[in-house]
Design a protein around this motif. Structure first.
Motif, PDB file in Angstrom:
ATOM      1  N   GLN A  11     -62.097   8.115 -19.437  1.00 46.28           N
ATOM      2  CA  GLN A  11     -62.741   8.460 -18.177  1.00 46.28           C
ATOM      3  C   GLN A  11     -64.053   9.193 -18.426  1.00 46.28           C
ATOM      4  OE1 GLN A  11     -60.913  11.402 -15.676  1.00 46.28           O
ATOM      5  NE2 GLN A  11     -60.750   9.971 -13.967  1.00 46.28           N
ATOM      6  N   THR A  12     -64.019  10.099 -19.406  1.00 44.86           N
ATOM      7  CA  THR A  12     -65.231  10.842 -19.730  1.00 44.86           C
ATOM      8  C   THR A  12     -66.352   9.883 -20.133  1.00 44.86           C
ATOM      9  OG1 THR A  12     -63.771  12.544 -20.604  1.00 44.86           O
ATOM     10  CG2 THR A  12     -66.106  12.811 -21.014  1.00 44.86           C
TER      11      THR A  12
ATOM     12  N   TYR B  54     -67.824   8.250 -17.187  1.00 44.92           N
ATOM     13  CA  TYR B  54     -68.705   9.187 -16.484  1.00 44.92           C
ATOM     14  C   TYR B  54     -70.043   9.310 -17.203  1.00 44.92           C
ATOM     15  CZ  TYR B  54     -64.807  10.885 -13.618  1.00 44.92           C
ATOM     16  OH  TYR B  54     -63.769  10.993 -12.732  1.00 44.92           O
ATOM     17  N   VAL B  55     -69.977   9.447 -18.534  1.00 46.40           N
ATOM     18  CA  VAL B  55     -71.212   9.623 -19.303  1.00 46.40           C
ATOM     19  C   VAL B  55     -72.113   8.401 -19.140  1.00 46.40           C
ATOM     20  CG1 VAL B  55     -72.157   9.772 -21.629  1.00 46.40           C
ATOM     21  CG2 VAL B  55     -70.261  11.238 -20.978  1.00 46.40           C
TER      22      VAL B  55
ATOM     23  N   VAL C 257     -72.169   6.108 -16.779  1.00 45.74           N
ATOM     24  CA  VAL C 257     -72.733   6.019 -15.421  1.00 45.74           C
ATOM     25  C   VAL C 257     -73.863   7.017 -15.241  1.00 45.74           C
ATOM     26  CG1 VAL C 257     -72.233   6.388 -12.978  1.00 45.74           C
ATOM     27  CG2 VAL C 257     -70.614   5.125 -14.388  1.00 45.74           C
ATOM     28  N   SER C 258     -73.634   8.245 -15.706  1.00 49.72           N
ATOM     29  CA  SER C 258     -74.676   9.271 -15.566  1.00 49.72           C
ATOM     30  C   SER C 258     -75.932   8.863 -16.309  1.00 49.72           C
ATOM     31  CB  SER C 258     -74.194  10.607 -16.134  1.00 49.72           C
ATOM     32  OG  SER C 258     -73.021  10.993 -15.512  1.00 49.72           O
ATOM     33  N   VAL C 259     -75.768   8.361 -17.533  1.00 50.07           N
ATOM     34  CA  VAL C 259     -76.924   7.974 -18.335  1.00 50.07           C
ATOM     35  C   VAL C 259     -77.708   6.888 -17.617  1.00 50.07           C
ATOM     36  CG1 VAL C 259     -77.618   6.765 -20.429  1.00 50.07           C
ATOM     37  CG2 VAL C 259     -76.023   8.669 -20.577  1.00 50.07           C
TER      38      VAL C 259
ATOM     39  N   ILE D 128     -77.795   6.157 -14.420  1.00 49.72           N
ATOM     40  CA  ILE D 128     -78.476   6.681 -13.231  1.00 49.72           C
ATOM     41  C   ILE D 128     -79.707   7.491 -13.622  1.00 49.72           C
ATOM     42  CG2 ILE D 128     -78.272   8.201 -11.234  1.00 49.72           C
ATOM     43  CD1 ILE D 128     -75.333   7.531 -11.102  1.00 49.72           C
ATOM     44  N   CYS D 129     -79.526   8.375 -14.591  1.00 48.06           N
ATOM     45  CA  CYS D 129     -80.642   9.271 -14.944  1.00 48.06           C
ATOM     46  C   CYS D 129     -81.811   8.506 -15.538  1.00 48.06           C
ATOM     47  CB  CYS D 129     -80.165  10.328 -15.940  1.00 48.06           C
ATOM     48  SG  CYS D 129     -79.005  11.474 -15.216  1.00 48.06           S
TER      49      CYS D 129
END
Lengths: 345, 40, 639
Positions: free
Chosen positions: B3-4, B7-8, B10-12, B14-15
């Motif tokens: 899961q982590t 998340y990482v 997806v965040s990467v 998006i950013c």
């Protein structure tokens, strides 16, 4: 986590050993080369690596039960920064900049050790111990400081105030403000709006974007752009002017400014200040072509007082070259160094 | 753990896309080309 | 109640009067402007009866206008044009001007604070907090009153100095700006009236509808103050980048052109932000001083809280300030490249290195204060061990930021370096690196703030893990983007590179807005590990606040000096020459000493102002009042 910290610690130790080697001259400063073009980021990255290394060392020491006192951590880290700046970076950084950096890193170390009360208490403890002098060892230390500090401060003051035989420091303004306009060979050029008449595209119109594509590539190879060889017989327009400028350059300028345009010509070190290094990002890369035109035409004696006209041996080339020749030389300089002249639009 | 990583990632994504868009559009608004060096 | 209705009526009338006073000078000015040929651009006003109508071309707007004023006087070094004492007139004027600017800045900033804090007091749901906010705003405006009269006194001294020591110049300037100066004077009537009613009517307009009227008054007060500053800025803008006159300095009839010079709006924005940052600093230093001299824990708690609020507001306005300054510099460069080069490349370049040093001090002090503030929250320990990395980031950014382009070195060092430029440091000395450095510093400050905001809380929202990872990624890529843009700038032409600062700024501001917003959403209903223990903060943090205030003050003095001296030997750039015996640029050392003297004088005098404020206080402290039960039952806010 432990593995990561161990690796960090290892890097830190290696780095420290290399630095000590550099301090004592065992290994030269350029053992780990400062890669041309990446140097500024490289210095910052090296510092980051060292910080990571020290963190790793500290973590390992803690986990092994050996506590490295905060006080010594702070002092030694500051000392490390000073020695790094002095011995690792080549060519050597002038003292004034090292003093500024040293003050900033001192403040930074203070901020680090006093960020929270606990750390601050730990940091202060050795100092308080010496001041309180409850043990024989600390008493001796305090007496030693009492004798040593005045001697050091006195000695330092003496050395600073002692007259020296060195030349005095000159604060020459490297980029003085240019005049609004300059008159060369009877024609007045307004510096903010004049353009190099030879920076033209195939239609003969001033076109910086066109010339920007034909310049030498920046970076280590310094290769010419494809199909953009000024010495090709079929070269026309801009490239032909570059060649003509090159010929003028090598007949007049390279003796001082060097055949690589890096300010290392034959006569370079006979002068102070030495001829400008065109490959440096702080010279022609930052300036408008009209500024260069003014400087070349009017020479050192045409500088305003803040630029120390008496010190510069730059000849006033308007006495030897036509304005067309001057513009072409400038064209060549930008082509060869791969820089774009500054524009406003 | 998986899961982590999601998340990482997806965040990467998006950013990176956010900052690329910021760079591109703000340079564009000034009439300048952000991708100058890549065009050569 | 009859008395309440009457008070209501009087309050509404007072508000209406304020707005009227605000608008009146403008209304009065319109016919004056119209007859002065107020129609902009190429509108040709038929001046009936004038046989010879001389036209002139606006030096900046390049429009045609009818010559309506005398040319700029060609002064000579004589008692007529430059009457003097046996002392450099310029220094006297500098002193008068600087003090007036310090106090003016302070009295413009404080009402903005009051407006924000009073508003917070009205909308806060927590009644006790609301009272505290309200009392805080009241305390601030009290300090402002004494400072306000001092501002006016200093303004008077300034005008007298101009009239007596620079009569030719002032006559010329006031001839052109006649209507502006009249409006300026009338606006003071509006400002005073509004300020007094706002202050003295505070208690009477404490609740309900009246409170909203009171809040509106604070808005009006700020609008008036801002307009006053804008009008004064027009004179400075004119001196630096004249417009609305022809080459000989003859006024061409368009008052809007002389006001709206190239540098007017950049100055306006920069000064609004600067006022707030400076005002925040001064109030924070006051709170720090009171904290350090506090005798009881309640006092300490109160002043710790006050210092935090002042600092937060000041720093909130500090963060966009470098960007406003950058815009100002860009406009200077665009107006006159020479002026730009004089500022940052030539004669005044070293002053900008000093400025870079001061900016670093500002941000480092702010970060340091925030880290100390983390110490008064239980639960913030988790961030303590990462502080050293923030220190590292700040230091790297700072070192890059202060690296000078022209390095002071002995000839021996010069030879060792092999040239004027150092291959490594030379790269730090140019703008591309410096933008990167300062943006890293500001992003780190934002990060410290975010940590402070969530210091004693643990997020309980369902997506908190993703939120935390996202925030970490966002900051990481923000740093990466900033540094990448800084490095990229070296490989592209100057005109493209100059535009890179905008995405860099946007990156930093994105961090500020999005991360703050995301954080507050994440912290909704968060589990508090412990309350914020106001008052339990180290003394070092208060010294950091004092450092902040002193740095702000010094920087204002420095930048004001730079602004003035960039005109070199002109009173009005390229229009009216300075022919006084002091038409030279001071040495950097002299300027620094003068600035320090101004700073010292300001701080001594503001201490006097604070003492006066404390002298008048006879009321019982707020805490006692709030504890009285009857008060809590007072009619609720809002209708």
């Amino acid at each position: 986590m432990k593995a990561l910290m161990s690796v960090g610690a290892l890097i830190g130790v290696l780095g420290l050993l290399m630095l000590i080697g550099m301090i004592f001259g065992v290994i030269p400063s350029n053992t780990v080369r400062l890669v041309e073009g990446y140097m500024p980021m490289q210095v910052l990255s090296e510092l980051a690596v060292f910080v990571a290394g020290f963190t790793g060392l500290s973590y390992l020491a803690n986990s092994m039960g050996v506590a490295f006192p905060r006080f010594w951590q702070g002092v030694l880290f500051w000392a490390f920064i000073q020695t790094y700046l002095k011995f690792r970076i080549y060519p050597p950084i002038p003292f004034s900049v090292r003093a500024m950096y040293g003050t900033v890193s001192f403040v930074a170390v203070f901020m680090w050790v006093s960020a929270n009360e606990e750390d601050w208490k730990k940091f202060r403890q050795p100092i308080l111990n010496v001041l309180d002098a409850n043990t024989g060892f600390h008493k001796a230390l305090r007496t030693m400081y009492l004798i040593l500090l005045p001697l050091l401060i006195g000695g330092f003051s003496f050395l600073t105030m002692k007259p020296s035989v060195d030349e005095p420091i000159e604060l020459r303004t490297v980029h003085p403000a240019p005049p609004a306009s300059t008159k060369v060979h009877g024609k007045t050029y307004t510096l903010q709006t004049s353009q190099n008449p030879y920076r033209v595209n195939l239609e003969g119109k001033f076109d910086q974007a066109y010339s920007n594509k034909l310049i030498v590539e920046q970076g280590m190879g310094r290769l010419m752009a494809p199909n953009a060889n000024p010495w090709d017989d079929k070269a026309e327009g801009y490239l032909k002017y570059v060649r003509e400028g090159g010929e003028i350059f090598f007949q007049n300028c390279h003796f001082c400014h060097g055949d690589n345009l890096n300010g290392r010509g034959l006569h370079a070190f006979a002068f102070n200040p030495i001829p400008a290094n065109f490959t440096d990002p702080g010279t022609i890369a930052q300036l408008q072509e009209t500024f260069i035109f003014w400087r070349v035409a009017k020479g050192g004696i045409g500088l305003p007082n803040e630029g120390f006209p008496w010190a510069s041996v730059m000849p006033p080339w308007e006495q030897h070259l036509t304005t067309d020749e001057i513009w072409k030389v400038i064209l060549f300089e930008y082509w060869h160094t791969g820089y774009y002249p500054r524009t406003w639009d | 753990m998986g899961q982590t990583i999601v998340y990482v990632v997806v965040s990467v994504v998006i950013c990176v896309s956010f900052f690329a868009a910021v760079d591109h559009f703000l340079m564009d608004a000034q009439g300048l080309d952000f991708w100058y060096l890549l065009r050569k | 109640m009859g008395s309440v209705t009457r008070t209501k009526l009087m309050s509404i009338m007072a508000l209406g009067a304020m707005i009227g006073l605000l608008l009146l000078p403008i209304l009065v000015a319109i016919p004056a402007l119209a007859s002065d040929g107020g129609a902009p651009a190429a509108g040709v006003k038929k001046e009936g009866g004038d046989a010879k109508v001389e036209k002139g071309k606006d030096v900046y707007y390049k429009t045609e206008g009818i010559v309506s004023g005398p040319p700029a006087p060609k002064t000579t070094d004589s008692e007529k044009d430059y009457p003097r004492y046996n002392f450099e007139s310029r220094v006297l004027l500098w002193f008068a001007n600087q003090q007036h600017l310090y106090y003016g800045s302070f009295v413009l900033a404080v009402p903005i604070f009051c407006m924000v804090i009073e508003f917070m007091g009205v909308v806060t749901k927590d009644k006790a907090m609301a009272k505290r906010y309200d009392q805080l705003a009241y305390d601030f405006i009290k300090i402002s009153l004494t400072a306000y009269s001092l501002t006016a006194i200093l303004g008077g001294i300034l005008i007298f100095t101009f009239l007596t020591l620079y009569p030719a110049f002032f006559q010329y300037l006031s001839g052109i700006f006649r209507p502006v100066m009249h409006i300026y004077a009338l606006m003071f009537v509006a400002e005073s009236g509004t300020l007094y009613i706002y202050y003295y009517g505070w208690d009477k307009m404490k609740e309900g509808f009246l409170k909203w009227i009171h809040l509106s008054m604070s808005v009006v007060l700020n609008v008036i103050g801002t307009i006053l500053m804008f009008l004064a800025n027009s004179w400075i803008g004119f001196m630096m980048s004249p417009a609305g006159v022809d080459e000989q300095g003859r006024y061409l009839g368009n008052i809007w052109h002389v006001i709206h010079t190239a540098l007017w709006n950049p100055l306006n924005l920069h000064r609004i932000l600067g006022n707030m940052a400076f005002g925040g600093g001064v109030v924070a230093a006051y709170a720090a001083y009171r904290f350090l001299s506090a005798k009881t824990d309640e006092e300490r708690a109160h002043y710790d809280w006050m210092g935090y609020i002042a600092m937060a507001l000041g720093v909130a306005f500090l963060i966009p300030l470098p960007f406003a300054g950058y815009w100002l510099m860009r406009e200077v460069y665009a107006y006159r490249q020479q002026m730009g080069i004089t500022l940052m490349g030539g004669l005044l370049a070293w002053l900008f290195i000093i400025q870079a040093t001061m900016i670093g001090i500002l941000f480092l002090s702010t970060n340091y204060y925030l880290w100390q503030a983390l110490g008064r929250m239980r639960g913030a320990e988790k961030y303590q061990r990462y502080i050293k990395y923030l220190v590292f980031l700040l230091t790297c950014g700072y070192l890059v930021f202060i690296t000078p382009h022209t390095i002071v070195m002995t000839p021996a060092e010069l030879k060792a370096m092999g040239g004027q430029q150092h291959p490594v440091l030379g790269n730090y000395g140019v703008m591309s690196a410096k933008n990167g450095g300062i943006n890293v510093i500001i992003t780190t400050t934002v990060l410290s703030f975010v940590w402070y905001m969530r210091g004693n809380k643990v997020s309980t929202v369902s997506w908190s893990k993703f939120g935390n990872i996202f925030m970490g990624c966002f900051f990481f890529f923000a740093y990466l983007n900033i540094i990448m843009l800084a490095v990229y700038g070296y490989y592209i032409p100057a005109n493209v590179r100059v535009g890179l600062s905008v995405p860099q700024v946007a990156t930093t501001l994105s961090c500020l807005f999005f991360m703050f917003a995301l954080n507050s959403v994440m912290m909704k209903g968060a589990k508090q590990m412990g309350p914020i223990e106001w008052g339990k903060i180290s003394a070092r943090s208060q010294y950091a606040l004092i450092m902040l205030a002193t740095a702000f003050t010094w920087m204002m003095g420095l930048m004001g000096y730079i602004r003035s001296s960039v005109r070199l030997f002109w009173h009005v750039n390229e229009i009216m020459r300075d022919n006084s015996p002091w038409a030279y640029t001071h040495t950097v050392g002299f300027a620094a000493n003068m600035i320090s003297a101004n700073v010292l004088f300001f701080w001594i005098s503001i201490m006097f102002v604070f003492w006066l404020g404390a002298l008048g206080a006879k009321k019982a402290p707020v805490e006692a009042k709030a504890a009285v039960p009857g008060r809590a039952a007072a009619p609720a806010v809002g209708h």
